[in-house]
Design a protein around this motif. Structure first.
Motif, PDB file in Angstrom:
ATOM      1  N   LEU A  87       0.797  -1.221   0.000  1.00 42.44           N
ATOM      2  CA  LEU A  87       0.000   0.000   0.000  1.00 42.44           C
ATOM      3  C   LEU A  87       0.828   1.268   0.000  1.00 42.44           C
ATOM      4  CD1 LEU A  87      -2.858  -1.057   2.437  1.00 42.44           C
ATOM      5  CD2 LEU A  87      -2.744  -1.290  -0.046  1.00 42.44           C
ATOM      6  N   ASP A  88       2.102   1.175   0.375  1.00 39.04           N
ATOM      7  CA  ASP A  88       2.959   2.364   0.398  1.00 39.04           C
ATOM      8  C   ASP A  88       3.589   2.667  -0.957  1.00 39.04           C
ATOM      9  OD1 ASP A  88       2.530   2.964   3.069  1.00 39.04           O
ATOM     10  OD2 ASP A  88       4.099   1.597   3.747  1.00 39.04           O
ATOM     11  N   GLN A  89       3.381   1.809  -1.935  1.00 34.96           N
ATOM     12  CA  GLN A  89       3.991   2.043  -3.240  1.00 34.96           C
ATOM     13  C   GLN A  89       3.417   3.302  -3.884  1.00 34.96           C
ATOM     14  OE1 GLN A  89       3.806  -1.343  -5.823  1.00 34.96           O
ATOM     15  NE2 GLN A  89       4.713  -2.749  -4.339  1.00 34.96           N
ATOM     16  N   ASP A  90       4.278   4.039  -4.554  1.00 38.04           N
ATOM     17  CA  ASP A  90       3.881   5.289  -5.186  1.00 38.04           C
ATOM     18  C   ASP A  90       2.856   5.028  -6.291  1.00 38.04           C
ATOM     19  OD1 ASP A  90       4.191   8.157  -5.789  1.00 38.04           O
ATOM     20  OD2 ASP A  90       5.082   7.423  -7.662  1.00 38.04           O
ATOM     21  N   VAL A  91       1.898   5.936  -6.401  1.00 35.46           N
ATOM     22  CA  VAL A  91       0.881   5.786  -7.446  1.00 35.46           C
ATOM     23  C   VAL A  91       1.137   6.717  -8.624  1.00 35.46           C
ATOM     24  CG1 VAL A  91      -0.857   5.043  -5.785  1.00 35.46           C
ATOM     25  CG2 VAL A  91      -0.699   7.469  -6.382  1.00 35.46           C
ATOM     26  N   GLY A  92       2.231   7.485  -8.549  1.00 34.68           N
ATOM     27  CA  GLY A  92       2.515   8.453  -9.597  1.00 34.68           C
ATOM     28  C   GLY A  92       2.735   7.843 -10.959  1.00 34.68           C
ATOM     29  N   SER A  93       3.174   6.590 -10.997  1.00 38.57           N
ATOM     30  CA  SER A  93       3.436   5.936 -12.283  1.00 38.57           C
ATOM     31  C   SER A  93       2.200   5.265 -12.866  1.00 38.57           C
ATOM     32  CB  SER A  93       4.538   4.902 -12.120  1.00 38.57           C
ATOM     33  OG  SER A  93       4.137   3.893 -11.218  1.00 38.57           O
ATOM     34  N   ARG A  99     -12.696  16.236  -7.376  1.00 35.99           N
ATOM     35  CA  ARG A  99     -11.738  16.372  -6.274  1.00 35.99           C
ATOM     36  C   ARG A  99     -10.707  15.237  -6.295  1.00 35.99           C
ATOM     37  NH1 ARG A  99     -14.352  18.478  -0.575  1.00 35.99           N
ATOM     38  NH2 ARG A  99     -15.481  20.279  -1.412  1.00 35.99           N
ATOM     39  N   VAL A 100     -11.190  14.033  -6.494  1.00 33.05           N
ATOM     40  CA  VAL A 100     -10.283  12.886  -6.541  1.00 33.05           C
ATOM     41  C   VAL A 100      -9.349  13.004  -7.739  1.00 33.05           C
ATOM     42  CG1 VAL A 100     -10.200  10.392  -6.933  1.00 33.05           C
ATOM     43  CG2 VAL A 100     -11.793  11.339  -5.241  1.00 33.05           C
ATOM     44  N   ALA A 101      -9.885  13.394  -8.886  1.00 35.99           N
ATOM     45  CA  ALA A 101      -9.063  13.527 -10.091  1.00 35.99           C
ATOM     46  C   ALA A 101      -7.991  14.601  -9.913  1.00 35.99           C
ATOM     47  CB  ALA A 101      -9.952  13.842 -11.294  1.00 35.99           C
ATOM     48  N   ARG A 102      -8.369  15.736  -9.322  1.00 40.96           N
ATOM     49  CA  ARG A 102      -7.389  16.807  -9.103  1.00 40.96           C
ATOM     50  C   ARG A 102      -6.274  16.349  -8.162  1.00 40.96           C
ATOM     51  NH1 ARG A 102     -12.055  20.192  -8.858  1.00 40.96           N
ATOM     52  NH2 ARG A 102     -11.959  20.194  -6.581  1.00 40.96           N
ATOM     53  N   ALA A 103      -6.640  15.621  -7.126  1.00 40.26           N
ATOM     54  CA  ALA A 103      -5.637  15.151  -6.167  1.00 40.26           C
ATOM     55  C   ALA A 103      -4.639  14.200  -6.815  1.00 40.26           C
ATOM     56  CB  ALA A 103      -6.325  14.475  -4.994  1.00 40.26           C
ATOM     57  N   LEU A 104      -5.107  13.463  -7.810  1.00 38.52           N
ATOM     58  CA  LEU A 104      -4.241  12.510  -8.508  1.00 38.52           C
ATOM     59  C   LEU A 104      -3.621  13.107  -9.770  1.00 38.52           C
ATOM     60  CD1 LEU A 104      -6.564   9.381  -8.175  1.00 38.52           C
ATOM     61  CD2 LEU A 104      -4.425   9.774  -6.934  1.00 38.52           C
ATOM     62  N   SER A 146      -4.394   0.149 -21.726  1.00 40.04           N
ATOM     63  CA  SER A 146      -3.805   1.489 -21.783  1.00 40.04           C
ATOM     64  C   SER A 146      -4.044   2.305 -20.510  1.00 40.04           C
ATOM     65  CB  SER A 146      -4.357   2.270 -22.983  1.00 40.04           C
ATOM     66  OG  SER A 146      -5.757   2.450 -22.870  1.00 40.04           O
ATOM     67  N   VAL A 147      -4.821   1.770 -19.566  1.00 44.97           N
ATOM     68  CA  VAL A 147      -5.023   2.436 -18.279  1.00 44.97           C
ATOM     69  C   VAL A 147      -4.908   1.402 -17.168  1.00 44.97           C
ATOM     70  CG1 VAL A 147      -6.529   4.232 -19.211  1.00 44.97           C
ATOM     71  CG2 VAL A 147      -7.541   2.141 -18.296  1.00 44.97           C
ATOM     72  N   ASP A 148      -4.562   1.869 -15.968  1.00 46.78           N
ATOM     73  CA  ASP A 148      -4.509   0.996 -14.794  1.00 46.78           C
ATOM     74  C   ASP A 148      -5.721   1.175 -13.897  1.00 46.78           C
ATOM     75  OD1 ASP A 148      -1.808  -0.074 -15.284  1.00 46.78           O
ATOM     76  OD2 ASP A 148      -1.157   1.982 -14.863  1.00 46.78           O
ATOM     77  N   VAL A 149      -6.249   2.396 -13.870  1.00 45.78           N
ATOM     78  CA  VAL A 149      -7.349   2.744 -12.976  1.00 45.78           C
ATOM     79  C   VAL A 149      -8.303   3.683 -13.695  1.00 45.78           C
ATOM     80  CG1 VAL A 149      -7.950   4.075 -10.894  1.00 45.78           C
ATOM     81  CG2 VAL A 149      -6.059   2.448 -10.818  1.00 45.78           C
ATOM     82  N   LEU A 158      -6.555  -0.390  -4.189  1.00 49.04           N
ATOM     83  CA  LEU A 158      -6.326  -0.086  -2.778  1.00 49.04           C
ATOM     84  C   LEU A 158      -5.157   0.883  -2.597  1.00 49.04           C
ATOM     85  CD1 LEU A 158      -7.000  -3.632  -1.345  1.00 49.04           C
ATOM     86  CD2 LEU A 158      -8.192  -1.551  -0.620  1.00 49.04           C
ATOM     87  N   ARG A 159      -4.128   0.763  -3.419  1.00 44.87           N
ATOM     88  CA  ARG A 159      -3.009   1.717  -3.344  1.00 44.87           C
ATOM     89  C   ARG A 159      -3.482   3.148  -3.625  1.00 44.87           C
ATOM     90  NH1 ARG A 159       1.009  -0.392  -7.606  1.00 44.87           N
ATOM     91  NH2 ARG A 159       1.793   1.750  -7.445  1.00 44.87           N
ATOM     92  N   VAL A 160      -4.329   3.298  -4.619  1.00 44.33           N
ATOM     93  CA  VAL A 160      -4.856   4.622  -4.937  1.00 44.33           C
ATOM     94  C   VAL A 160      -5.717   5.136  -3.787  1.00 44.33           C
ATOM     95  CG1 VAL A 160      -6.333   5.926  -6.509  1.00 44.33           C
ATOM     96  CG2 VAL A 160      -4.728   4.235  -7.425  1.00 44.33           C
ATOM     97  N   ALA A 161      -6.530   4.256  -3.212  1.00 47.25           N
ATOM     98  CA  ALA A 161      -7.373   4.664  -2.088  1.00 47.25           C
ATOM     99  C   ALA A 161      -6.533   5.133  -0.906  1.00 47.25           C
ATOM    100  CB  ALA A 161      -8.278   3.508  -1.670  1.00 47.25           C
ATOM    101  N   VAL A 162      -5.460   4.406  -0.602  1.00 45.94           N
ATOM    102  CA  VAL A 162      -4.577   4.788   0.502  1.00 45.94           C
ATOM    103  C   VAL A 162      -3.908   6.127   0.215  1.00 45.94           C
ATOM    104  CG1 VAL A 162      -2.421   4.190   1.674  1.00 45.94           C
ATOM    105  CG2 VAL A 162      -4.201   2.465   1.385  1.00 45.94           C
ATOM    106  N   ALA A 163      -3.448   6.325  -1.018  1.00 48.22           N
ATOM    107  CA  ALA A 163      -2.796   7.592  -1.373  1.00 48.22           C
ATOM    108  C   ALA A 163      -3.758   8.764  -1.206  1.00 48.22           C
ATOM    109  CB  ALA A 163      -2.284   7.525  -2.811  1.00 48.22           C
TER     110      ALA A 163
END
Length: 458
Positions: free
Chosen positions: A248-254, A278-283, A363-366, A438-443
């Motif tokens: 869960l601590d892995q970076d979601v930036g990639s 809001r969620v889209a802006r945060a990511l 072409s997408v992960d999430v 879950l990684r995205v949710a934690v971030a």
């Protein structure tokens, strides 16, 4: 306290499992007179289990990854010694279950403590949380509002902080809708990931089971404890456990994240659109992708779910029609009359649609999408008006969840704490990639963009 905090305190002997259990039972006794989330409280069983956890710790044994965590389950899961109601009048006449459901067994094997069974929509055919036999479960942020369904008691109990963890089921949205309305986190895993053995079915080819919690980390902790194949569920026999808690601590930036466009940006109240934004802006996400034929997918999901659900209940519909909730009964009867060629077309479309969406995940992960078109409506509300059009509430609460569960994708619903009521966003991943969602949710949780607000309705 969160499940993670309880486990830490119990293992460090700063809190006993019995103390955590007694605190949960006290909250239930005090608050559930308003929330009506529980149909059964298993106090004696809970105390016995808590004492066993404390004894294990005292003798130096490993008490499990969920040591001392109180939890409750939607009353379609078998609980030894209780009739499995499935929210119905008819089922409560059944003999008491001789054995717990697989997921109850697995959670207790991990040290969790079952404190009871939870209110739900009749036979899981419900999006509102209003049960005519047991009364409606009530929203912990405003008891005059719906919890969503059909896992309404699960949403109310976790959102109301009665327990940190609950189990629900999701056929067309029944984990994600209560999560959205009650301001909590919910996981609908990949179809076949978690065992449904000894739980009362609704639609075998759609039914999922999963946890609801007040944090993404708690979801992951419970999810890991429940994973693994089970010969007692034909859909859950091949996939080995793939723990996520350490990821869960892995970076979601990639990660390649996109927003669902087209169908998923229509029929939205402003609150739902704002939550996704809001969620889209945060990511830092601006890419929009179109999920092809999503409206048709929703229609096909209706055809298959009503037909399969009807076939399960034909004998009860023939012999005890007056003991059903009339709204449930009438939809099941309608499902029994759907022509076979229409069901065949829906199933063929389902295969095509799944292939198209899986191609998109190359072409997408999430993909981000609204969980519900609105915040929780008022109890008893029949219609709402959107873009000048009056629409029935019950039929349209799941407008954005049905096209996803239709093909078994994993989804984490995350709560955006808007005022005066929270609302959820779906984080959708490819099959078997619960870890990414879950990684995205934690971030997002660590950024403070999503969180489970404290109950304030009582």
């Amino acid at each position: 306290m969160s499940a993670v905090d309880i486990v830490r305190a119990v293992k460090d002997r700063k809190l006993s499992a019995l103390e955590a259990t007694e605190a949960a039972l006290a909250r239930i006794a005090k608050r559930d007179t308003v929330l009506n989330s529980f149909t059964d409280v298993t106090a004696d069983r809970a105390r016995e289990k808590a004492r066993a956890v404390d004894a294990a710790i005292a003798t130096g044994k490993n008490p499990g990854s969920l040591a001392g965590v109180p939890f409750a389950v939607k009353n379609l899961f078998d609980v030894k010694g209780l009739p499995t109601r499935a929210g119905s009048k008819i089922n409560r006449e059944r003999p008491a279950a001789p054995r717990d459901a697989t997921l109850v067994e697995r959670l207790e094997a991990a040290g969790a403590v079952l404190v009871g069974a939870l209110n739900m929509g009749e036979y899981a055919y419900d999006f509102t949380g209003e049960n005519i036999h047991d009364g409606p479960s009530r929203n912990p942020h405003d008891p005059t509002r719906m919890t969503g369904g059909s896992s309404g008691g699960s949403g109310s109990a976790v959102g109301g902080a009665l327990v940190p963890l609950a189990l629900g089921s999701d056929t067309n949205g029944s984990i994600r809708v209560p999560s959205s309305f009650c301001g909590i986190f919910g996981l609908k895993p990949t179809y076949g990931r978690l065992s449904r053995a000894r739980s009362f079915p609704f639609v075998f080819s759609f039914d999922h089971v999963g946890p609801l919690a007040r944090s993404a980390s708690d979801l992951a902790l419970a999810y890991d404890a429940m994973q693994g194949p089970d010969a007692d569920d034909a859909a859950c026999t091949t996939r080995a456990a793939e723990p996520v808690s350490g990821l869960l601590d892995q970076d979601v930036g990639s990660l390649r994240i996109a927003i669902a466009g087209g169908y998923f940006q229509k029929n939205l109240f402003p609150e739902a659109a704002e939550a996704v934004n809001r969620v889209a802006r945060a990511l830092n996400v601006s890419r929009i992708v179109e999920i092809p034929q999503a409206a048709r997918a929703r229609a096909a999901a209706y055809v298959i779910s009503t037909c399969e659900g009807a076939s399960l209940h034909l004998d009860r519909l023939r012999t005890r029609p007056d003991d059903f909730d009339p709204a449930v009964r009438d939809r099941l009867i309608a499902g029994a009359m759907i022509p076979a060629p229409m069901v065949d077309r829906a199933q063929k479309f389902r295969r095509w649609y799944r292939a198209q969406v899986l191609e998109l995940f190359k072409s997408v992960d999430v993909i981000l999408a609204p969980a519900t078109p609105c915040v929780a409506p008022k109890l008893g509300q029949v219609n709402f008006t959107l873009d000048g059009v009056e629409m029935p509430v019950r039929a349209n609460i799941g407008i954005h969840t049905q096209p996803i569960s239709f093909i078994g994708l994993p989804v984490v619903a995350v709560p955006v704490p808007l005022e005066p009521m929270p609302i959820g966003v779906q984080i959708i991943a490819a099959p078997w990639r619960e870890d990414i969602a879950l990684r995205v949710a934690v971030a997002l949780e660590r950024q403070g963009v999503v969180s489970a607000p404290s109950p304030r309705g009582f």
